[in-house]
Design a protein around this motif. Structure first.
Motif, PDB file in Angstrom:
ATOM      1  N   PRO A   1      18.319  38.206 -30.423  1.00  0.00           N
ATOM      2  CA  PRO A   1      19.099  38.026 -29.194  1.00  0.00           C
ATOM      3  C   PRO A   1      18.975  36.623 -28.617  1.00  0.00           C
ATOM      4  N   GLU A   2      17.811  36.027 -28.733  1.00  0.00           N
ATOM      5  CA  GLU A   2      17.613  34.691 -28.169  1.00  0.00           C
ATOM      6  C   GLU A   2      18.356  33.605 -28.944  1.00  0.00           C
ATOM      7  N   GLU A   3      18.983  33.980 -30.062  1.00  0.00           N
ATOM      8  CA  GLU A   3      19.785  33.018 -30.817  1.00  0.00           C
ATOM      9  C   GLU A   3      21.264  33.055 -30.411  1.00  0.00           C
ATOM     10  N   THR A   4      21.541  33.802 -29.368  1.00  0.00           N
ATOM     11  CA  THR A   4      22.874  33.745 -28.777  1.00  0.00           C
ATOM     12  C   THR A   4      23.134  32.324 -28.277  1.00  0.00           C
ATOM     13  N   ALA A   5      24.211  31.732 -28.757  1.00  0.00           N
ATOM     14  CA  ALA A   5      24.489  30.327 -28.448  1.00  0.00           C
ATOM     15  C   ALA A   5      25.856  29.948 -29.002  1.00  0.00           C
ATOM     16  N   VAL A   6      26.293  28.782 -28.608  1.00  0.00           N
ATOM     17  CA  VAL A   6      27.434  28.163 -29.283  1.00  0.00           C
ATOM     18  C   VAL A   6      26.871  27.301 -30.407  1.00  0.00           C
ATOM     19  N   TYR A   7      27.403  27.498 -31.589  1.00  0.00           N
ATOM     20  CA  TYR A   7      26.942  26.777 -32.773  1.00  0.00           C
ATOM     21  C   TYR A   7      27.955  25.693 -33.126  1.00  0.00           C
ATOM     22  N   TYR A   8      27.446  24.491 -33.349  1.00  0.00           N
ATOM     23  CA  TYR A   8      28.282  23.333 -33.626  1.00  0.00           C
ATOM     24  C   TYR A   8      27.897  22.710 -34.967  1.00  0.00           C
ATOM     25  N   CYS A   9      28.885  22.202 -35.672  1.00  0.00           N
ATOM     26  CA  CYS A   9      28.558  21.329 -36.797  1.00  0.00           C
ATOM     27  C   CYS A   9      28.768  19.888 -36.365  1.00  0.00           C
ATOM     28  N   LYS A  10      28.053  19.023 -37.044  1.00  0.00           N
ATOM     29  CA  LYS A  10      28.036  17.622 -36.657  1.00  0.00           C
ATOM     30  C   LYS A  10      27.864  16.739 -37.881  1.00  0.00           C
ATOM     31  N   THR A  11      28.501  15.569 -37.821  1.00  0.00           N
ATOM     32  CA  THR A  11      28.251  14.545 -38.818  1.00  0.00           C
ATOM     33  C   THR A  11      28.199  13.188 -38.130  1.00  0.00           C
ATOM     34  N   ARG A  12      27.725  12.223 -38.865  1.00  0.00           N
ATOM     35  CA  ARG A  12      27.654  10.863 -38.344  1.00  0.00           C
ATOM     36  C   ARG A  12      28.333   9.954 -39.357  1.00  0.00           C
ATOM     37  N   VAL A  13      29.415   9.320 -38.919  1.00  0.00           N
ATOM     38  CA  VAL A  13      30.218   8.483 -39.808  1.00  0.00           C
ATOM     39  C   VAL A  13      30.323   7.091 -39.192  1.00  0.00           C
ATOM     40  N   LEU A  14      29.889   6.105 -39.943  1.00  0.00           N
ATOM     41  CA  LEU A  14      29.976   4.696 -39.515  1.00  0.00           C
ATOM     42  C   LEU A  14      29.381   4.494 -38.130  1.00  0.00           C
ATOM     43  N   GLY A  15      28.264   5.155 -37.876  1.00  0.00           N
ATOM     44  CA  GLY A  15      27.555   4.966 -36.628  1.00  0.00           C
ATOM     45  C   GLY A  15      28.008   5.837 -35.476  1.00  0.00           C
ATOM     46  N   TRP A  16      29.007   6.648 -35.692  1.00  0.00           N
ATOM     47  CA  TRP A  16      29.530   7.515 -34.635  1.00  0.00           C
ATOM     48  C   TRP A  16      29.215   8.978 -34.958  1.00  0.00           C
ATOM     49  N   ASN A  17      28.799   9.702 -33.935  1.00  0.00           N
ATOM     50  CA  ASN A  17      28.583  11.138 -34.066  1.00  0.00           C
ATOM     51  C   ASN A  17      29.884  11.893 -33.800  1.00  0.00           C
ATOM     52  N   TYR A  18      30.165  12.865 -34.652  1.00  0.00           N
ATOM     53  CA  TYR A  18      31.342  13.707 -34.488  1.00  0.00           C
ATOM     54  C   TYR A  18      30.901  15.168 -34.460  1.00  0.00           C
ATOM     55  N   TRP A  19      31.490  15.914 -33.505  1.00  0.00           N
ATOM     56  CA  TRP A  19      31.146  17.319 -33.309  1.00  0.00           C
ATOM     57  C   TRP A  19      32.393  18.177 -33.416  1.00  0.00           C
ATOM     58  N   GLY A  20      32.184  19.401 -33.877  1.00  0.00           N
ATOM     59  CA  GLY A  20      33.253  20.377 -33.794  1.00  0.00           C
ATOM     60  C   GLY A  20      33.314  20.956 -32.393  1.00  0.00           C
ATOM     61  N   GLN A  21      34.248  21.890 -32.199  1.00  0.00           N
ATOM     62  CA  GLN A  21      34.427  22.494 -30.878  1.00  0.00           C
ATOM     63  C   GLN A  21      33.427  23.621 -30.626  1.00  0.00           C
ATOM     64  N   GLY A  22      32.764  24.063 -31.682  1.00  0.00           N
ATOM     65  CA  GLY A  22      31.767  25.110 -31.549  1.00  0.00           C
ATOM     66  C   GLY A  22      32.322  26.501 -31.797  1.00  0.00           C
ATOM     67  N   THR A  23      31.428  27.398 -32.198  1.00  0.00           N
ATOM     68  CA  THR A  23      31.787  28.803 -32.365  1.00  0.00           C
ATOM     69  C   THR A  23      30.696  29.646 -31.718  1.00  0.00           C
ATOM     70  N   GLN A  24      31.108  30.625 -30.933  1.00  0.00           N
ATOM     71  CA  GLN A  24      30.166  31.437 -30.167  1.00  0.00           C
ATOM     72  C   GLN A  24      29.541  32.500 -31.060  1.00  0.00           C
ATOM     73  N   VAL A  25      28.223  32.583 -31.011  1.00  0.00           N
ATOM     74  CA  VAL A  25      27.478  33.650 -31.671  1.00  0.00           C
ATOM     75  C   VAL A  25      26.736  34.430 -30.591  1.00  0.00           C
ATOM     76  N   THR A  26      26.995  35.715 -30.532  1.00  0.00           N
ATOM     77  CA  THR A  26      26.339  36.579 -29.550  1.00  0.00           C
ATOM     78  C   THR A  26      25.576  37.661 -30.297  1.00  0.00           C
ATOM     79  N   VAL A  27      24.283  37.713 -30.053  1.00  0.00           N
ATOM     80  CA  VAL A  27      23.427  38.704 -30.705  1.00  0.00           C
ATOM     81  C   VAL A  27      23.005  39.715 -29.642  1.00  0.00           C
ATOM     82  N   SER A  28      23.566  40.897 -29.740  1.00  0.00           N
ATOM     83  CA  SER A  28      23.326  41.901 -28.711  1.00  0.00           C
ATOM     84  C   SER A  28      23.616  43.294 -29.249  1.00  0.00           C
ATOM     85  N   SER A  29      22.887  44.258 -28.712  1.00  0.00           N
ATOM     86  CA  SER A  29      23.149  45.643 -29.088  1.00  0.00           C
ATOM     87  C   SER A  29      24.091  46.289 -28.088  1.00  0.00           C
TER      88      SER A  29
END
Length: 115
Positions: free
Chosen positions: A87-115
């Motif tokens: 449950p504590e891993e409920t979060a928005v998960y993002y992928c990221k890369t670094r190209v030519l000195g710049w960080n780039y992020w995706g918009q994220g995907t929500q992961v909810t761990v709950s019963s």
């Protein structure tokens, strides 16, 4: 550079999810990729990292043995297989890369761990 995550959702504790991040706009096979997550009220944290060729990976201690990062350079996609989710891993998960000195992020995907 564009990164688009998918695969998030609602999962019960102990369950599994596989996240995907489709990349475009750069030579994907030449760059390292990472997955981060940000839980409500907390700072963004590194979850997993994979080098450009896919031969070396690193993980946060909290996910070692349960999460696996991988990539398919032919499909310009990086994955995060998450098992035994907590449950504590409920979060928005993002992928990221670094190209030519710049960080780039995706918009994220929500992961909810709950019963």
């Amino acid at each position: 550079v564009q990164l688009v995550e998918s695969g998030g959702g609602l999962v019960q504790p102990g369950g599994s999810l596989r996240l995907s991040c489709a990349a475009s706009g750069f030579i994907f096979s030449s760059y390292d990729m990472s997955w981060y997550r940000q839980a409500p009220g907390k700072e963004r944290e590194l979850v997993a990292f994979i080098i450009s060729g896919g031969g070396n990976t690193n993980y946060a201690d909290s996910v070692k043995g349960r999460f696996t990062i991988s990539r398919d350079n032919a499909k310009n996609t990086v994955y995060l297989q998450m098992n035994s989710l907590k449950p504590e891993e409920t979060a928005v998960y993002y992928c990221k890369t670094r190209v030519l000195g710049w960080n780039y992020w995706g918009q994220g995907t929500q992961v909810t761990v709950s019963s």
